[in-house]
Design a protein around this motif. Structure first.
Motif, short mmCIF file in Angstrom:
data_model
loop_
_atom_site.label_atom_id
_atom_site.label_comp_id
_atom_site.label_asym_id
_atom_site.label_seq_id
_atom_site.Cartn_x
_atom_site.Cartn_y
_atom_site.Cartn_z
N GLY A 106 0.82 -1.21 0.00
CA GLY A 106 0.00 0.00 0.00
C GLY A 106 0.84 1.25 0.00
N GLN A 107 1.92 1.26 0.77
CA GLN A 107 2.76 2.45 0.84
C GLN A 107 3.65 2.60 -0.40
OE1 GLN A 107 3.65 4.14 4.64
NE2 GLN A 107 3.70 2.11 5.57
N LEU A 108 4.06 1.49 -0.98
CA LEU A 108 4.76 1.54 -2.27
C LEU A 108 3.84 2.08 -3.36
CD1 LEU A 108 7.07 0.89 -4.23
CD2 LEU A 108 6.33 -1.51 -4.19
N TRP A 109 2.58 1.67 -3.31
CA TRP A 109 1.63 2.12 -4.33
C TRP A 109 1.37 3.62 -4.21
CZ3 TRP A 109 1.42 -0.80 -8.23
CH2 TRP A 109 0.45 -0.63 -9.22
N GLU A 147 5.33 4.33 10.08
CA GLU A 147 3.97 4.65 10.49
C GLU A 147 3.88 6.01 11.16
OE1 GLU A 147 4.02 2.40 14.84
OE2 GLU A 147 3.39 1.29 13.07
N LEU A 148 2.67 6.53 11.24
CA LEU A 148 2.39 7.71 12.05
C LEU A 148 2.42 7.30 13.52
CD1 LEU A 148 -0.70 9.09 10.06
CD2 LEU A 148 1.71 9.66 9.71
N PHE A 149 2.89 8.19 14.38
CA PHE A 149 2.92 7.84 15.79
C PHE A 149 1.51 7.68 16.35
CE2 PHE A 149 3.09 8.78 20.33
CZ PHE A 149 4.07 7.87 20.74
N ALA A 150 0.58 8.47 15.84
CA ALA A 150 -0.82 8.40 16.26
C ALA A 150 -1.68 8.86 15.08
CB ALA A 150 -1.06 9.28 17.48
N PRO A 151 -2.95 8.49 15.05
CA PRO A 151 -3.82 8.95 13.96
C PRO A 151 -3.79 10.47 13.83
CG PRO A 151 -4.93 7.28 15.26
CD PRO A 151 -3.66 7.61 16.00
N ASP A 152 -3.71 10.94 12.60
CA ASP A 152 -3.75 12.37 12.27
C ASP A 152 -2.54 13.15 12.76
OD1 ASP A 152 -6.37 12.09 11.10
OD2 ASP A 152 -7.20 12.09 13.13
N LEU A 153 -1.48 12.45 13.16
CA LEU A 153 -0.27 13.14 13.62
C LEU A 153 0.86 12.90 12.62
CD1 LEU A 153 1.08 14.80 15.87
CD2 LEU A 153 1.76 12.64 16.94
N GLN A 211 26.55 2.72 1.15
CA GLN A 211 26.93 2.56 -0.25
C GLN A 211 26.69 3.81 -1.10
OE1 GLN A 211 28.57 -0.12 -0.70
NE2 GLN A 211 27.93 -1.15 1.18
N LEU A 212 25.61 4.54 -0.80
CA LEU A 212 25.28 5.72 -1.61
C LEU A 212 25.63 7.02 -0.91
CD1 LEU A 212 21.77 4.64 -2.98
CD2 LEU A 212 24.05 4.14 -3.91
N HIS A 213 25.89 6.95 0.40
CA HIS A 213 26.27 8.13 1.20
C HIS A 213 25.22 9.23 1.13
CE1 HIS A 213 30.11 6.07 1.37
NE2 HIS A 213 30.18 6.09 0.06
N VAL A 214 23.96 8.82 1.25
CA VAL A 214 22.86 9.79 1.21
C VAL A 214 21.95 9.57 2.41
CG1 VAL A 214 22.91 9.92 -1.32
CG2 VAL A 214 21.37 8.30 -0.20
N PRO A 215 21.25 10.63 2.83
CA PRO A 215 20.26 10.47 3.91
C PRO A 215 19.00 9.81 3.38
CG PRO A 215 20.21 12.71 3.09
CD PRO A 215 21.33 12.03 2.36
N THR A 216 18.21 9.29 4.28
CA THR A 216 16.93 8.68 3.93
C THR A 216 15.81 9.43 4.64
OG1 THR A 216 17.87 6.48 3.60
CG2 THR A 216 15.52 6.58 4.04
N VAL A 217 14.77 9.77 3.89
CA VAL A 217 13.54 10.31 4.46
C VAL A 217 12.58 9.15 4.65
CG1 VAL A 217 11.56 11.79 4.06
CG2 VAL A 217 13.85 12.60 3.44
N MET A 218 12.26 8.83 5.90
CA MET A 218 11.33 7.73 6.21
C MET A 218 9.98 8.33 6.54
SD MET A 218 13.82 5.06 8.26
CE MET A 218 14.84 6.29 9.07
N MET A 219 9.14 8.40 5.52
CA MET A 219 7.85 9.08 5.60
C MET A 219 6.76 8.03 5.41
SD MET A 219 6.75 12.59 3.61
CE MET A 219 6.78 11.91 1.96
N GLY A 220 6.27 7.49 6.52
CA GLY A 220 5.29 6.42 6.44
C GLY A 220 3.92 6.85 6.94
#
Length: 455
Positions: A123-126, A182-188, A410-419
């Motif tokens: 779902g999140q990939l989509w 994931e979101l820590f809480a709904p709507d947050l 390997q890529l020396h880049v930051p990651t944005v983890m936006m779930g």
């Protein structure tokens, strides 16, 4: 561009959800050999959709295991390159009798879509695919984009790790976007800026040369299950503290600012115990909050002890061997190789008489903490604020996404983890779900993030 893309998302909500359901119907269980064909079918489904929406150079990249899916669109001269990552493989659905609807027949209930992989991670990939489609329909992408999706995240991610080691130039980028949290809480609105690493091991104890009759040999022959239980009992104390010597040496503690931010989060320990854990009480190291214990402390868990006789009725057997699947979650300051060595060395000192022990590493991943003072985290923060109308919070996750460490190394880049999952989405459990409104809000947030990243 932004307005046109958002209008496209709104007008095509039903189509996006129907397409996701098609994706979810494919039982792409990476750990089961009998589903190998289904995993490839999911990869082909994803590749076909990326090609349809206008992404270029779409192809499957073969690995020793399941294939990677690659695509790109590199026409934003002078703009940064974003690597969009996700995984199309899923966990096994067992136990099947606890599902209220079939795990690979998506069903909408109570504003959610229920299916294995709904939130982790199809779902999140989509959402990423639909965000790219919306922007491409508006004319072009505001940044350069590469897509790299794997089919082995649930079994350790060895294929993508090897590809990144061997071909980093093929996925050169400025930032990686991961939507698998994931979101820590709904709507947050929530950004995950840290993950625990892990080692997943098998501890196998060998006793007699063959299974024995307990009436004839009980009292003389060593019992591998008893020995294994004795070993496991010495790995942790009653308070949950790991007893492996040196395991806590050199840990990097959360900053005072992080700890203060965690204390301000809307967290109700009793609600968490009752609704998420469901146990009579919570356990773990004294002196640490629940969030500290799950985000910033090492843990050790036993996942299963297959072997021996487990069928109906009775069989008085002393098994020749016993096995336990044991993992440790790692925090900054720990490495998989060093932790595995410490586990091996310690177990060697506590092996009961009459048995031998073998410990195998199944897979591993490094812990990671991402600095928040970079323009891509700022872009994600602003995007989620615009969608949710609230300030974005920063959290860590207790789980592991091995590829995030690979991106850093390997890529020396930051990651944005936006779930956009929720704490009660039942990842890896029966009745996995994804809130449908979060599916749409996630798609919009990704569109806004890419636009802000391009600015």
């Amino acid at each position: 561009m932004l307005d046109t893309a958002l209008q496209f998302i709104e007008a095509n909500k039903a189509n996006a959800l129907d397409e996701l359901k098609q994706f979810l119907r494919i039982p792409s269980i990476s750990t089961l050999p009998e589903n190998t064909g289904d995993v490839r079918r999911a990869a082909e489904f994803l590749a076909a959709e990326l090609k349809r929406i206008g992404m270029e150079n779409v192809r499957l990249i073969e690995t020793a295991g399941h294939p990677l899916v690659y695509a790109d669109y590199l026409h934003a001269a002078g703009k940064p390159t974003v690597l969009c990552y996700g995984h199309y493989d899923v966990q096994p659905p067992d136990p099947l009798d606890e599902w209220l609807s079939p795990p690979f027949e998506p069903e909408e209930r109570n504003g959610n879509i229920y299916a294995r992989g709904a939130v982790d991670d199809k779902g999140q990939l989509w959402m990423q695919v639909k965000a790219l489609e919306a922007l491409l329909k508006s004319g072009s992408l505001p940044v350069n984009v590469r897509v790299l999706a794997e089919g082995e995240e649930e079994v350790g991610g060895e294929g993508i790790a090897e590809f990144l080691r061997a071909h980093p130039e093929e996925v050169k980028c400025d930032v990686a976007l991961v939507c698998d949290t994931e979101l820590f809480a709904p709507d947050l609105p929530t950004l995950c800026v840290g993950l625990r690493g892990m080692i997943y091991t098998e501890i196998e104890v060998h006793g007699s040369k063959t299974d024995l009759h307990s009436g004839m040999y009980g009292g003389a022959a060593p019992n591998p299950f008893v020995a294994l239980s004795q070993i496991i009992a010495k790995l942790k104390d009653a308070d949950g503290r790991i007893l492996i010597p040196g395991i806590y040496d050199g840990l990097q503690k959360p900053t005072d600012a992080e700890l203060a931010a965690w204390k301000s989060l809307p967290f109700d320990e009793e609600h968490y115990r009752e609704t998420e854990v469901g146990s009579s009480e919570l356990t773990g190291e004294p002196g640490y909050s629940v969030l500290e214990r799950t985000w910033a402390r090492p843990t050790l868990d036993v996942h299963g002890m297959p072997g021996g006789f487990t069928g109906a009725g009775a069989k008085t057997v002393i098994p020749a061997k016993a096995l336990a699947k044991v993992s440790l979650r790692l925090v900054p300051g720990m490495t998989p190789a060093d932790t595995f060595r410490k586990l091996q060395d310690y177990v060697a000192t506590i092996v009961p008489r009459g048995v031998s022990v073998e410990i195998r590493m199944i897979h591993s991943g490094d812990p990671i903490v991402v600095g928040t003072d970079n323009p891509f985290i700022h872009a994600a923060t602003e995007a989620m604020h615009e969608v949710f109308g609230k300030e974005t919070v920063f959290v860590r996750g207790g789980g592991s996404i091995p590829v995030v460490g690979d991106f850093a190394r390997q890529l020396h880049v930051p990651t944005v983890m936006m779930g956009f999952g929720l704490p009660d989405d039942n990842l890896h459990a029966p009745n996995e779900k994804f809130n449908i409104s979060n599916f749409y809000r996630g798609t919009e947030s990704i569109v806004r993030f890419l636009v802000h990243a391009g600015q």
